[in-house]
Design an enzyme around this catalytic site. Structure first.
Site, PDB file in Angstrom:
ATOM      1  N   THR A  80      16.836 -23.107  24.184  1.00 28.44           N
ATOM      2  CA  THR A  80      16.481 -23.470  25.473  1.00 28.44           C
ATOM      3  C   THR A  80      16.115 -22.143  26.185  1.00 28.44           C
ATOM      4  O   THR A  80      16.825 -21.129  25.985  1.00 28.44           O
ATOM      5  CB  THR A  80      17.754 -24.103  26.255  1.00 28.44           C
ATOM      6  OG1 THR A  80      17.483 -23.967  27.931  1.00 28.44           O
ATOM      7  CG2 THR A  80      19.011 -23.414  26.218  1.00 28.44           C
ATOM      8  N   CYS A  83       9.515 -24.205  28.449  1.00 28.61           N
ATOM      9  CA  CYS A  83      10.732 -25.054  28.483  1.00 28.61           C
ATOM     10  C   CYS A  83      10.409 -25.778  27.295  1.00 28.61           C
ATOM     11  O   CYS A  83       9.312 -26.105  26.777  1.00 28.61           O
ATOM     12  CB  CYS A  83      11.006 -26.027  29.604  1.00 28.61           C
ATOM     13  SG  CYS A  83      12.016 -27.319  29.554  1.00 28.61           S
TER      14      CYS A  83
END
Length: 231
Positions: free
Chosen positions: A83, A196
């Site tokens: 992430t 992202c």
């Protein structure tokens, strides 16, 4: 072959991409029935997301540090935080483990510089776009980084959490992202970082002529290179 540690679940949709792409790359490189050696610890994203939005980053970091220790104990040689946003607590995780972290922003910066670009637009959560833990890391590599204005940052953040993290891909949201990407390009961004890990679900290179840097794919490729001794 080294064992890759994946700290995932943020969200599980993007972690699935990591797992699949890493194994596909190993098979592509080695052939036969080869697959990657992987240790995966997947956290409950609801718990992490709550801590993010309550600004309880130390607690979030402690939770991920514990997961990192589990990955190390299971035999991983190095670790990927799957992430972008939670690289904010990478130093906290590093302090808790002895194996190295393959930092996503470093891998992305290397790829951008290989393409000869100097200025890029950054899309991601508000945390990633606005705070220095990621943008600053890119700038340390000599890159110029442009982010959208506040109203567009809110749109990007909302789509990530309310749609993409739930596996919901909407055409209208893709059009919003493409508008924002075009605006960043008009401001001087030579390429766009999909900062992202879920954004690739919505916008791929086929949707625009502006170069996109898919951090999920870049991170996965860097992991395979390291695991196979290519770097």
């Amino acid at each position: 072959m080294q064992t890759i540690g994946l700290l995932g679940g943020m969200s599980w949709e993007s972690t699935e991409l990591y797992y699949r792409w890493i194994n596909e790359l190993v098979k592509e490189k080695l052939g036969g029935l080869h697959s990657a050696k992987i240790v995966l610890v997947s956290v409950n994203f609801q718990e992490i997301e709550t801590l993010q939005h309550q600004n309880r980053w130390d607690e979030a970091g402690a939770a991920l540090a514990k997961a990192g220790q589990q990955i190390e104990a299971a035999g991983a040689d190095f670790l990927l935080i799957c992430t972008n946003t939670m690289h904010k607590v990478a130093p906290q995780i590093e302090q808790a483990i002895r194996i190295p972290i393959l930092h996503l922003a470093d891998a992305t910066a290397v790829r951008i510089k290989q393409h000869g670009l100097q200025t890029v637009g950054l899309l991601g959560t508000n945390f990633t776009m606005e705070q220095d833990f990621y943008k600053g890391r890119l700038e340390q590599h000599g890159l110029g980084v442009i982010i959208p204005p506040s109203e567009d940052r809110e749109i990007v953040h909302r789509i990530i959490y309310d749609e993409l993290c739930l596996g919901n891909v909407q055409e209208a949201s893709r059009n919003e992202f493409l508008r924002i990407i075009n605006d960043l390009h008009a401001q001087g961004a030579e390429g766009i970082i999909e900062g992202c890990t879920e954004i690739v679900m919505l916008v791929q290179q086929q949707h625009t002529n502006i170069p996109l840097f898919d951090t999920t794919a870049i991170h996965a490729e860097a992991a395979v290179q390291r695991a196979l001794g290519d770097v």
